[in-house]
Design an enzyme around this catalytic site. Structure first.
Site, PDB file in Angstrom:
ATOM      1  N   TYR A 158       5.477  11.421   1.315  1.00 43.03           N
ATOM      2  CA  TYR A 158       5.519  11.637  -0.162  1.00 43.03           C
ATOM      3  C   TYR A 158       6.456  12.869  -0.540  1.00 43.03           C
ATOM      4  O   TYR A 158       7.200  12.866  -1.586  1.00 43.03           O
ATOM      5  CB  TYR A 158       4.064  12.086  -0.562  1.00 43.03           C
ATOM      6  CG  TYR A 158       3.143  10.932  -1.070  1.00 43.03           C
ATOM      7  CD1 TYR A 158       3.393  10.195  -2.069  1.00 43.03           C
ATOM      8  CD2 TYR A 158       2.247  10.354  -0.062  1.00 43.03           C
ATOM      9  CE1 TYR A 158       2.603   9.045  -2.234  1.00 43.03           C
ATOM     10  CE2 TYR A 158       1.415   9.493  -0.325  1.00 43.03           C
ATOM     11  CZ  TYR A 158       1.595   8.804  -1.456  1.00 43.03           C
ATOM     12  OH  TYR A 158       0.916   7.629  -1.733  1.00 43.03           O
ATOM     13  N   ASP A 184      -7.331  15.236  -3.455  1.00 39.80           N
ATOM     14  CA  ASP A 184      -6.413  14.307  -3.040  1.00 39.80           C
ATOM     15  C   ASP A 184      -5.753  14.828  -1.784  1.00 39.80           C
ATOM     16  O   ASP A 184      -5.540  15.946  -1.811  1.00 39.80           O
ATOM     17  CB  ASP A 184      -5.598  14.068  -4.159  1.00 39.80           C
ATOM     18  CG  ASP A 184      -4.805  12.804  -4.011  1.00 39.80           C
ATOM     19  OD1 ASP A 184      -5.239  11.865  -4.235  1.00 39.80           O
ATOM     20  OD2 ASP A 184      -3.674  12.765  -3.637  1.00 39.80           O
ATOM     21  N   ARG A 229     -11.905   5.138 -10.646  1.00 40.84           N
ATOM     22  CA  ARG A 229     -11.890   4.491 -11.838  1.00 40.84           C
ATOM     23  C   ARG A 229     -12.466   3.253 -11.909  1.00 40.84           C
ATOM     24  O   ARG A 229     -12.887   2.572 -13.047  1.00 40.84           O
ATOM     25  CB  ARG A 229     -10.270   3.991 -12.079  1.00 40.84           C
ATOM     26  CG  ARG A 229      -9.405   5.095 -12.516  1.00 40.84           C
ATOM     27  CD  ARG A 229      -7.853   4.778 -12.520  1.00 40.84           C
ATOM     28  NE  ARG A 229      -7.418   4.592 -11.360  1.00 40.84           N
ATOM     29  CZ  ARG A 229      -6.323   4.358 -11.053  1.00 40.84           C
ATOM     30  NH1 ARG A 229      -5.314   4.500 -11.538  1.00 40.84           N
ATOM     31  NH2 ARG A 229      -6.127   3.891  -9.742  1.00 40.84           N
ATOM     32  N   ARG A 240     -12.648  10.910 -17.002  1.00 36.73           N
ATOM     33  CA  ARG A 240     -11.014  11.121 -16.960  1.00 36.73           C
ATOM     34  C   ARG A 240     -10.573  10.851 -18.559  1.00 36.73           C
ATOM     35  O   ARG A 240      -9.307  11.319 -18.863  1.00 36.73           O
ATOM     36  CB  ARG A 240     -10.714   9.670 -16.135  1.00 36.73           C
ATOM     37  CG  ARG A 240     -10.526  10.327 -14.679  1.00 36.73           C
ATOM     38  CD  ARG A 240      -9.376  11.304 -14.451  1.00 36.73           C
ATOM     39  NE  ARG A 240      -8.165  10.574 -14.232  1.00 36.73           N
ATOM     40  CZ  ARG A 240      -7.262  10.481 -15.224  1.00 36.73           C
ATOM     41  NH1 ARG A 240      -7.497  11.091 -16.383  1.00 36.73           N
ATOM     42  NH2 ARG A 240      -6.114   9.602 -14.721  1.00 36.73           N
ATOM     43  N   ARG A 288     -12.447   6.070  -1.055  1.00 30.33           N
ATOM     44  CA  ARG A 288     -12.342   5.886  -2.603  1.00 30.33           C
ATOM     45  C   ARG A 288     -13.631   5.479  -3.459  1.00 30.33           C
ATOM     46  O   ARG A 288     -13.382   4.667  -4.340  1.00 30.33           O
ATOM     47  CB  ARG A 288     -11.106   4.879  -3.037  1.00 30.33           C
ATOM     48  CG  ARG A 288      -9.648   5.343  -2.382  1.00 30.33           C
ATOM     49  CD  ARG A 288      -9.426   6.648  -3.328  1.00 30.33           C
ATOM     50  NE  ARG A 288      -7.908   6.859  -2.996  1.00 30.33           N
ATOM     51  CZ  ARG A 288      -6.865   6.712  -3.512  1.00 30.33           C
ATOM     52  NH1 ARG A 288      -6.964   5.991  -4.750  1.00 30.33           N
ATOM     53  NH2 ARG A 288      -5.611   6.778  -3.320  1.00 30.33           N
TER      54      ARG A 288
HETATM   55  O1  CP3 Z   1     -12.400   8.357  -1.359  1.00 27.90           O
HETATM   56  C1  CP3 Z   1     -12.812   9.332  -2.567  1.00 27.90           C
HETATM   57  O2  CP3 Z   1     -13.761   8.969  -3.380  1.00 27.90           O
HETATM   58  C2  CP3 Z   1     -12.317  10.738  -2.699  1.00 27.90           C
HETATM   59  C3  CP3 Z   1     -11.232  10.918  -3.308  1.00 27.90           C
HETATM   60  C4  CP3 Z   1      -9.893  10.551  -2.951  1.00 27.90           C
HETATM   61  C5  CP3 Z   1      -8.796  10.205  -3.646  1.00 27.90           C
HETATM   62  N1  CP3 Z   1      -7.565  10.254  -2.835  1.00 27.90           N
HETATM   63  C6  CP3 Z   1      -8.948  10.482  -5.109  1.00 27.90           C
HETATM   64  C7  CP3 Z   1      -7.895   9.778  -6.220  1.00 27.90           C
HETATM   65  C8  CP3 Z   1      -9.248  10.350  -1.678  1.00 27.90           C
HETATM   66  C9  CP3 Z   1     -10.112  10.338  -0.151  1.00 27.90           C
HETATM   67  C10 CP3 Z   1      -7.733  10.314  -1.810  1.00 27.90           C
HETATM   68  C11 CP3 Z   1      -6.982  10.031  -0.735  1.00 27.90           C
HETATM   69  C12 CP3 Z   1      -5.532   9.438  -0.807  1.00 27.90           C
HETATM   70  N2  CP3 Z   1      -4.676  10.115  -2.014  1.00 27.90           N
HETATM   71  C13 CP3 Z   1      -4.966   8.913  -0.271  1.00 27.90           C
HETATM   72  C14 CP3 Z   1      -5.191   8.319   1.210  1.00 27.90           C
HETATM   73  C15 CP3 Z   1      -6.249   7.188   0.912  1.00 27.90           C
HETATM   74  C16 CP3 Z   1      -5.478   5.784   0.836  1.00 27.90           C
HETATM   75  O3  CP3 Z   1      -5.862   5.549  -0.376  1.00 27.90           O
HETATM   76  O4  CP3 Z   1      -4.549   5.453   1.601  1.00 27.90           O
HETATM   77  C17 CP3 Z   1      -3.495   8.717  -0.608  1.00 27.90           C
HETATM   78  C18 CP3 Z   1      -2.279   7.866  -0.206  1.00 27.90           C
HETATM   79  C19 CP3 Z   1      -3.644   9.352  -1.959  1.00 27.90           C
HETATM   80  C20 CP3 Z   1      -2.496   9.513  -2.815  1.00 27.90           C
HETATM   81  C21 CP3 Z   1      -2.723   9.237  -4.283  1.00 27.90           C
HETATM   82  N3  CP3 Z   1      -3.456   9.702  -4.879  1.00 27.90           N
HETATM   83  C22 CP3 Z   1      -2.214   7.872  -4.648  1.00 27.90           C
HETATM   84  C23 CP3 Z   1      -1.286   6.981  -4.025  1.00 27.90           C
HETATM   85  C24 CP3 Z   1      -2.836   8.015  -5.905  1.00 27.90           C
HETATM   86  C25 CP3 Z   1      -2.487   6.858  -7.188  1.00 27.90           C
HETATM   87  C26 CP3 Z   1      -3.222   5.600  -6.799  1.00 27.90           C
HETATM   88  C27 CP3 Z   1      -3.942   5.127  -8.047  1.00 27.90           C
HETATM   89  O5  CP3 Z   1      -4.939   4.481  -7.533  1.00 27.90           O
HETATM   90  O6  CP3 Z   1      -3.731   5.562  -9.097  1.00 27.90           O
HETATM   91  C28 CP3 Z   1      -3.621   9.001  -6.102  1.00 27.90           C
HETATM   92  C29 CP3 Z   1      -4.365   9.497  -7.254  1.00 27.90           C
HETATM   93  C30 CP3 Z   1      -6.120   9.263  -7.083  1.00 27.90           C
HETATM   94  N4  CP3 Z   1      -6.679  10.035  -6.180  1.00 27.90           N
HETATM   95  C31 CP3 Z   1      -7.076   8.839  -7.925  1.00 27.90           C
HETATM   96  C32 CP3 Z   1      -8.267   8.940  -7.201  1.00 27.90           C
HETATM   97  C33 CP3 Z   1      -9.520   8.746  -7.788  1.00 27.90           C
HETATM   98  C34 CP3 Z   1      -6.676   8.004  -9.116  1.00 27.90           C
HETATM   99  C35 CP3 Z   1      -6.597   9.139 -10.116  1.00 27.90           C
HETATM  100  C36 CP3 Z   1      -6.962   8.577 -11.586  1.00 27.90           C
HETATM  101  O7  CP3 Z   1      -6.078   7.915 -12.371  1.00 27.90           O
HETATM  102  O8  CP3 Z   1      -8.381   9.010 -11.827  1.00 27.90           O
END
Ligand code: CP3
Length: 368
Positions: free
Chosen positions: A175, A98, A53, A62, A49
């Site tokens: 999910y 994602d 944000r 965003r 990640r």
């Molecule tokens: O690592 C990186 O920089 C690449 C981008 C990336 C995202 N999601 C962007 C994202 C990666 C590798 C993921 C993987 C992901 N997505 C996982 C596995 C990693 C982990 O953390 O366990 C999971 C479980 C998800 C599912 C997911 N997507 C969730 C639970 C959420 C909400 C979490 C939150 O912080 O709000 C997302 C949204 C998401 N994916 C965001 C980002 C940057 C936040 C979106 C935003 O509001 O801008």
């Protein structure tokens, strides 16, 4: 195309496919060397990640587009991918996407709601629901990710590897079944145990789509891939071995030969041997385990990635440097360690602290 063999006998596998930059600098980058458990000048580091944000520039983008729009606009997705590398000076990029993008073309209805995370409109609860899912044609429905990979590969410095990724079958299925985030995974576990036929059919579908998705990212220019099993730690080892491991193994085996696979799970301390059996050239460790002990458990014939507690990035530079050193000492200079957090960067992380960690890991090699 036949792989190019250098004078020293090394095969430049990253130059086999795709229209991306072909160079020995990529093949010999510290990250890809660590994936192959070869000695490198310093321990490579990237952060799960690393685009998100916690960055002001990301938040500004965003304000204009939703998360899904960002993922579906290849120029923007590539821009945030490359921006994270430029800002932090990490040794690898990860494509901005994602793990849940793959469920949308199955027809379950995916949304990301402000402050709540992902939600699925039509959760999968029965064998009938599984049968109604659409088969995913990744070239049609996920081509925006492949295009983002192509652009990012072009824009990254020639020596910076690009990581593709997907969710592991268990985490993606959970999910789809729960409809969103969950603590107990009650619905998931009841489908697993009450209707193993439906469960296996669901995971087989996810594996088919995910294998095509990973190989599509590799074709487009990714040099390595990571499989995220974020929620697998809710299972006991027996359940994992019987109902999950064969599917994860099938996915990892389907990845194009020659491309390193990082297999990451959270809360897997008690089942690391099983995780390792499912496959991967590098095993991702969360921060709850001692890296030295975990590496001994999974075996020195695989690399390890990790495993600083993401909360440490909320402290001070001194503390970050101290904790990074502890982990580097646990790895003891053994080839095959990729430094990372034990889970993703937290949204309230100061960017300066993430940079301080990267600098500390890079500097440590000098004083070693
Ligand atoms: O690592 C990186 O920089 C690449 C981008 C990336 C995202 N999601 C962007 C994202 C990666 C590798 C993921 C993987 C992901 N997505 C996982 C596995 C990693 C982990 O953390 O366990 C999971 C479980 C998800 C599912 C997911 N997507 C969730 C639970 C959420 C909400 C979490 C939150 O912080 O709000 C997302 C949204 C998401 N994916 C965001 C980002 C940057 C936040 C979106 C935003 O509001 O801008």
């Amino acid at each position: 195309m036949i792989p190019k063999v250098d004078a020293d006998g090394t095969v430049e596998r990253d130059s086999v496919e795709g229209d991306h930059v072909k160079s020995g600098a990529l093949y010999n980058s510290p990250f890809l060397r660590a994936c192959r458990r070869e000695k490198a000048d310093y321990t490579p580091i990237w952060l799960m990640r690393q685009a998100g944000r916690y960055q002001r520039e990301y938040r500004e983008i965003r304000e204009k587009v939703s998360f899904l729009e960002l993922c579906k606009t290849p120029e923007l997705a590539a821009q945030v991918t490359v921006m994270a590398v430029d800002q932090l000076n990490v040794d690898a990029a990860i494509i901005f996407a994602d793990i849940l993008l793959i469920v949308e073309p199955m027809g379950v209805g995916l949304a990301f709601n402000k402050g709540e995370g992902p939600s699925i409109a039509r959760p999968v609860r029965s064998g009938r629901d599984v049968d109604q899912l659409k088969e995913v044609n990744v070239g049609e429905s996920l081509s925006f990710v492949f295009e983002a990979v192509r652009i990012a590969r072009r824009e990254l410095a020639p020596g910076v590897p690009l990581i593709g990724f997907c969710g592991a079958p268990f985490t993606v299925a959970s999910y789809m079944i729960e409809g969103g985030a969950s603590r107990e995974f009650a619905q998931t576990r009841s489908l697993m145990h009450d209707d193993p036929g439906a469960w296996n059919a669901l995971l087989e579908r996810i594996v088919r789509a995910s294998a095509d998705y990973l190989n599509g990212q590799i074709m487009a220019g990714a040099q390595a891939v990571q499989v995220f099993d974020s929620w697998v730690g809710c299972l006991d080892e027996q359940e994992y071995r019987r109902l999950v491991l064969p599917h994860t193994q099938a996915l990892i085996r389907a990845v194009s030969p020659g491309t390193p696979v990082i297999h990451f799970g959270v809360n897997t301390g008690s089942m690391l041997k099983a995780i390792r059996e499912a496959g991967g050239d590098v095993i991702g460790l969360d921060w709850r385990v001692n890296l030295a002990e975990a590496w001994e458990t999974v075996g020195y014939d695989v690399g390890v990635q990790g495993n600083l507690d993401p909360n440490v990035l909320l402290t001070s530079t001194d503390e970050i440097r101290r904790q990074a050193k502890i982990i580097l000492n646990q790895a003891a200079g053994r080839p095959g360690h990729i430094f990372n957090l034990g889970h993703g960067v937290l949204p309230n992380t100061p960017v300066e602290n993430a940079k301080a960690l990267v600098d500390a890991v890079h500097e440590y090699a000098v004083g070693r």
